[in-house]
Design an enzyme around this catalytic site. Structure first.
Site, short mmCIF file in Angstrom:
data_model
loop_
_atom_site.label_atom_id
_atom_site.label_comp_id
_atom_site.label_asym_id
_atom_site.label_seq_id
_atom_site.Cartn_x
_atom_site.Cartn_y
_atom_site.Cartn_z
N GLY A 716 0.80 -1.21 0.00
CA GLY A 716 0.00 0.00 0.00
C GLY A 716 0.83 1.26 0.00
CE LYS A 732 1.31 -1.04 4.71
NZ LYS A 732 2.10 -2.09 5.39
CG ASP A 846 8.84 -8.34 4.53
OD1 ASP A 846 9.92 -8.61 3.98
OD2 ASP A 846 8.06 -7.49 4.08
#
Length: 1023
Positions: A716, A732, A846
């Site tokens: 995003g 976000k 991540d």
């Protein structure tokens, strides 16, 4: 305190009117229910038509039909409790709201308007802000206060000292700061006090020694007290458990602690305690667990410890202890765990160690022990961990270890052991690691039985082993690393190796293997390193090796191979090191994009081509050895057919897309397509933290201006938003999601069925909404309608670490080494919280520099949990349907097996550490094709000059503490070990980074990297 809104008053009036026949207690409970959210509808039987609430879920009444107990534990309740809603429950004695998502400020009446309250449990919630300080009107009956794992800030409440019956206080796991109030020493009724896991400082008050009824005291973990352990603690005669681990304390261990005759647990690890272990510790006759590890203690193990006959755990590792291990240690009747590694112990291991039948874990590595390995270690059949590496042990390995079914890890490398490997060792059902390298073992390998179903690593290198390796070795289906280099093995390389689908490293160099390379090795698709050099192998190099698509290192030098080099091997993009030298190869060296030098091919008289010089002209040949540069006619024809088919398919796809775009409306009318939704629906704001008076409209306003965009990513766009109060937030906006699933998440339904297109929205909200830690970014709330999801975070003015390190020359922030180190340690603390302090544990999946954000003071926060995964069991792997993460940060085993656990995060964090040291991105053109930062650093550190070239040029001009930087580099290399089992835990990483902090006296450092596997030691030795 949250203001009472007109809407809420209207709701209260409605329920009061509708429930005129309901008791006042029932009316109060309905008002409470109206102020929170109940997404799982646990409170559906709270009905205003009932006369009393006594049969409602979670309610217990006394004989007067007054509510005496309200127990709503673990019901997925969320929202903020409106003030005044529970104040009329004047008979309430028990209030349990633990393990919910309730947040905001803690209503003052819970501690000030309930006169009979005895038990209050609000642990594992989201309450924030200051803890109610004025407790003068609190219930004098309050005995238990459990507020563990919330988000409270500010000072600890002094008013607790006014409660005469208070017996249990748990205020750990929040963000309390300041010092411990001296007034706490006056709570004479207190039996349990836990203040661990906060941000407390100052000295521990001596007045706490006056808590004559105290049985358990927890003050460590993230707190950083100055000074030492108060001698007054010797007066805590009722104390059974004292935990001051990782509390920042120094000085010596007070001899007064020896008078605590009821103490069963003493945890003082991870501090800076110095001096010797006092003889007085022997007076702790009830002691079962003693952990003094990771300090700066000197001297020997005092003889008085022989009196500790109840002792089960003795941890003294990472100190500066010396002398012999007393024989009485081997006679302790209940000893289960003995960790003494990383000291200077000499002499023999106690002869009867393990003879009690209880020994479970033993680590005596990195000492100077001699003599033999005791034969009694597994007498009780419970021994799981046996680590004796890096000593001077001699004699044979006890035969009994070959039948010790409980064994999981055997690490006896770097000793002087001789004889044979115990028969049956490689068939043990729970074994996952065997390291026997660098000894003098001279047994015959041919008779070994290979059947261990969990075995992942075998290292037998640098011994004198003889004989052949049987084909049965292929039964080790989970093996990832096989190191048998520098031995005297002969015979054929077993074709059974091809059955090892997860094998990453195969090293058979410096033996006497003969025959050819079995083609079956081409089935080991996970291989990253294959070294068969310095043997007597012959025949042609099998073309099946071309299938090893992730092979990084190939060494076939100093054998007798003939024929040509298969062209497909040269085309492997993953290769960064090859060596075909000193064989009998012939023909042209296949063309390759890799810049391999002449030394990779010398010693083959028949080879030609770059870099050995041009080949003789031969118009009738397309290459040498049948593997030349040219394409055969069938290959060319196949290539042309494939290209034409691809072009036709592309034209077809483009045509279909154009057709549907042009005729979509007509197809909808005919019923072949569903019309697009036009209504997005109303917006809803759900808060996880206390919001500064802003609404959905304020959040959406900042999305309307593209000038507010501060970042874009795969999940995003991130906007900067200035709220009416002046508060700055990060917003976000995520695109593409499942409306029904989003509604489920908005209601707080865990495990809502989000579609794949939600870009991790469900995972991020469900994960971040529950996490509170100073080094993890705060999710303030989220907004959603039927088409759009918007997350609202705290704003990080200095952006991401990736931007600071790798931004443009104008925008990049100059980070000095002290700042880089601080960021590394803080990010490690955040990940450590996810891996070890969350239940279930959270794997981020991540971890990268762009997901480590920096506040105004360059304090680090781990961010972006869109790929986060929850695990019930530490160390267990879970299979993913596809690879998720960022290129350059993904652990090797994840890429090959699609299996992930917390060790995958640790690899990624190691890459971040390499970025901090080198200033380079994970993938840089200068590394070469297919080479990442991990491989580049490993190659550079082989020389002293190369080590210096690794350092970021922007910090080279400083007065650099090179020793500290080298320690951080070592930690990074440990984290990026190819095998997960070789990587440390995040707790270990935090400890090692703490010992590498700038300015710390390295003679006092507890980090010695003593518990390294062989591959780790070899990897780090050049540094």
């Amino acid at each position: 305190m949250t203001p009472i809104t007109p809407l809420f008053l209207a709701i209260v009036v409605f329920f009061t009117t509708a429930a005129e026949g309901l008791t006042p207690d029932g009316q109060s409970l309905l008002a409470f229910k109206a102020s929170i959210e109940d997404p799982a509808t646990h409170l559906r039987d709270w009905n205003e038509s009932d006369a009393t609430p006594c049969r409602w879920t979670g309610i217990t009444c006394d004989s007067q039909n007054r509510v005496s107990s309200l127990t709503l534990s673990n019901m997925s309740l969320s929202g903020s409790i409106a003030p005044g809603t529970l104040s009329r429950l004047s008979a309430l004695a028990n209030l349990s709201l633990d393990v919910n998502d309730l947040g905001g400020a803690l209503p003052a009446e819970l501690l000030g308007a309930l006169p009979l309250l005895r038990y209050l449990n609000i642990s594992h919630c989201n309450f924030s802000g200051d803890f109610p300080a004025n407790l003068s009107s609190a219930s004098p009956s309050l005995a238990i206060l459990d507020a563990y794992n919330n988000n409270f800030t500010g000072a600890l409440p002094i008013g607790l000292s006014a409660l005469p019956l208070l017996a249990h206080v748990h205020l750990g796991g929040s963000l309390f700061s300041g010092s411990i109030p001296r007034e706490y020493g006056s709570i004479k009724s207190l039996r349990y006090l836990a203040l661990s896991g906060n941000d407390l400082s100052g000295e521990i008050p001596a007045e706490m020694g006056d808590l004559e009824s105290l049985e358990q005291l927890y003050l460590g973990y993230y707190n950083h007290f100055s000074g030492g352990i108060p001698r007054s603690f010797g007066r805590l005669k009722s104390l059974r458990r004292l935990d001051l681990a990782s509390a920042g304390i120094n000085g010596s261990i007070p001899i007064e602690l020896g008078g605590l005759r009821r103490l069963d647990t003493l945890f003082l690890q991870l501090n800076s305690l110095a001096g010797s272990i006092p003889d007085a510790i022997g007076g702790l006759r009830a002691l079962q667990s003693l952990d003094l590890s990771c300090n700066q203690l000197t001297g020997g193990i005092p003889a008085s410890l022989e009196k500790l006959q109840e002792l089960k755990l003795l941890n003294l590792f990472r100190n500066n202890l010396s002398g012999e291990i007393p024989s009485f240690v081997g006679d302790m009747p209940n000893l289960e765990v003995l960790f003494l590694w990383g000291n200077g112990f000499v002499g023999a291991i106690p002869e009867f160690l393990g003879g009690n039948g209880q020994l479970w874990m033993l680590d005596l590595s990195k000492n100077a022990l001699n003599g033999s390995v005791p034969s009694s270690l597994c007498r009780g059949g419970k021994l799981a961990t046996l680590i004796l590496q890096q000593n001077r042990l001699s004699g044979s390995i006890p035969e009994g270890l070959g039948s010790c079914a409980s064994l999981e890890k055997v690490r006896l490398g770097d000793n002087l052991l001789s004889g044979a490997i115990p028969r049956g060792l490689f068939a043990l059902p729970n074994l996952d690691m065997v390291e026997l390298m660098r000894n003098k073992l001279d047994g015959v390998m041919g008779d070994e039985e290979f059947a261990a179903p969990k075995l992942e690593k075998i290292d037998l290198s640098e011994n004198l082993l003889r004989g052949e390796i049987s084909e049965g070795i292929g039964a080790l289906s989970m093996l990832k690393e096989l190191q048998i280099s520098y031995n005297r093995l002969a015979g054929a390389v077993p074709a059974g190796l091809g059955r090892m689908q997860w094998l990453l490293q195969l090293n058979l160099t410096h033996n006497f293997f003969s025959g050819g390379i079995p083609p079956e090795i081409g089935s080991c698709r996970s291989l990253t390193m294959l070294d068969l050099s310095v043997n007597q192998l012959s025949g042609e190099i099998p073309r099946s090796l071309e299938a090893l698509e992730v092979l990084g290192v190939l060494n076939l030098s100093r054998n007798a191979f003939s024929g040509g080099i298969p062209r497909g091997i040269a085309l492997l993009q993953s290769l960064n090191s090859v060596d075909f030298s000193y064989n009998r190869l012939s023909g042209a060296i296949p063309a390759t994009d890799q810049a391999f030098n002449r030394s990779s091919y010398v010693g083959n008289l028949g080879l030609c081509g770059a870099p050995l010089g041009p080949c003789p002209k031969n118009p009738n040949s397309r290459g040498y050895g049948g593997h030349g540069r040219g394409r055969s006619d069938p290959e060319l024809l196949a290539w042309l057919v494939g290209a034409l088919f691809s072009a036709a398919l592309l034209v077809l796809v483009v045509g279909v897309c154009c057709f549907f775009r042009k005729y979509r409306r007509y197809l909808c009318r005919l019923g072949f397509l569903r019309p697009r939704s036009r209504g997005a629906g109303a917006w809803k704001l759900t808060a996880f933290q206390k919001l500064g008076g802003f609404s959905v409209a304020h959040i959406l306003e900042c999305l309307s201006n593209e000038d507010n965009i501060i970042g874009r990513g795969g999940s995003g766009i991130v906007y900067k938003g200035v709220m009416p109060s002046g508060e700055i937030v990060a917003v976000k906006k995520l695109s593409g999601f499942n409306p029904a699933a989003a509604a489920g998440v908005a209601r707080g339904k865990i495990g809502g069925s989000m579609s794949h297109s939600d870009h991790g929205f469900s995972a991020e909200v469900q994960t971040l909404g529950k996490i509170r830690h100073r080094n993890i970014v705060k999710l303030l709330g989220f907004c959603s309608n039927k088409e759009t999801n918007v997350l609202v975070y705290e704003y990080m003015p200095n952006g991401s670490l990736g931007e600071a390190l790798h931004g443009s020359s104008k925008g990049a922030v100059m980070l000095d080494w002290a700042t880089r180190y601080k960021i590394a340690l803080q990010a490690a603390n955040g990940l450590c919280y996810l891996h070890h302090d969350c239940s279930p544990l959270i794997v981020h999946r991540d971890v990268k520099s762009n997901n480590i954000l920096l506040d105004a003071e360059f304090q680090a926060r781990v961010a972006d949990f869109g790929l986060a995964k929850l695990f019930q069991d530490s160390g267990k792997s879970e299979s993913m349907s596809s690879i998720a993460g960022s290129y350059g940060y993904i652990a090797p085993e994840y890429a090959y097996t699609l299996k992930v656990n917390e060790k995958s995060d640790i690899y990624s964090f190691g890459v971040v550490l390499l970025e901090l040291v080198s200033g380079r991105r994970p993938i840089e053109p200068e590394f070469g094709d297919g080479v990442d930062i991990v491989q580049w650093v490993r190659k550079k550190i082989q020389t002293k000059d190369g080590v210096l070239e690794v350092l970021d040029s922007r910090i080279r001009e400083e007065n650099l503490p090179l020793q500290e930087i080298m320690l951080v580099l070592r930690v990074a290399l440990l984290c990026t070990s190819d095998l997960p089992v070789d990587r440390p835990t995040m707790r270990d990483v935090v400890q090692m980074l703490g010992d590498a902090r700038p300015g710390k006296n390295k003679e006092e450092s507890s980090t010695d990297f003593g518990d390294l596997s062989s591959s780790q030691s070899q990897l780090l030795s050049p540094v």
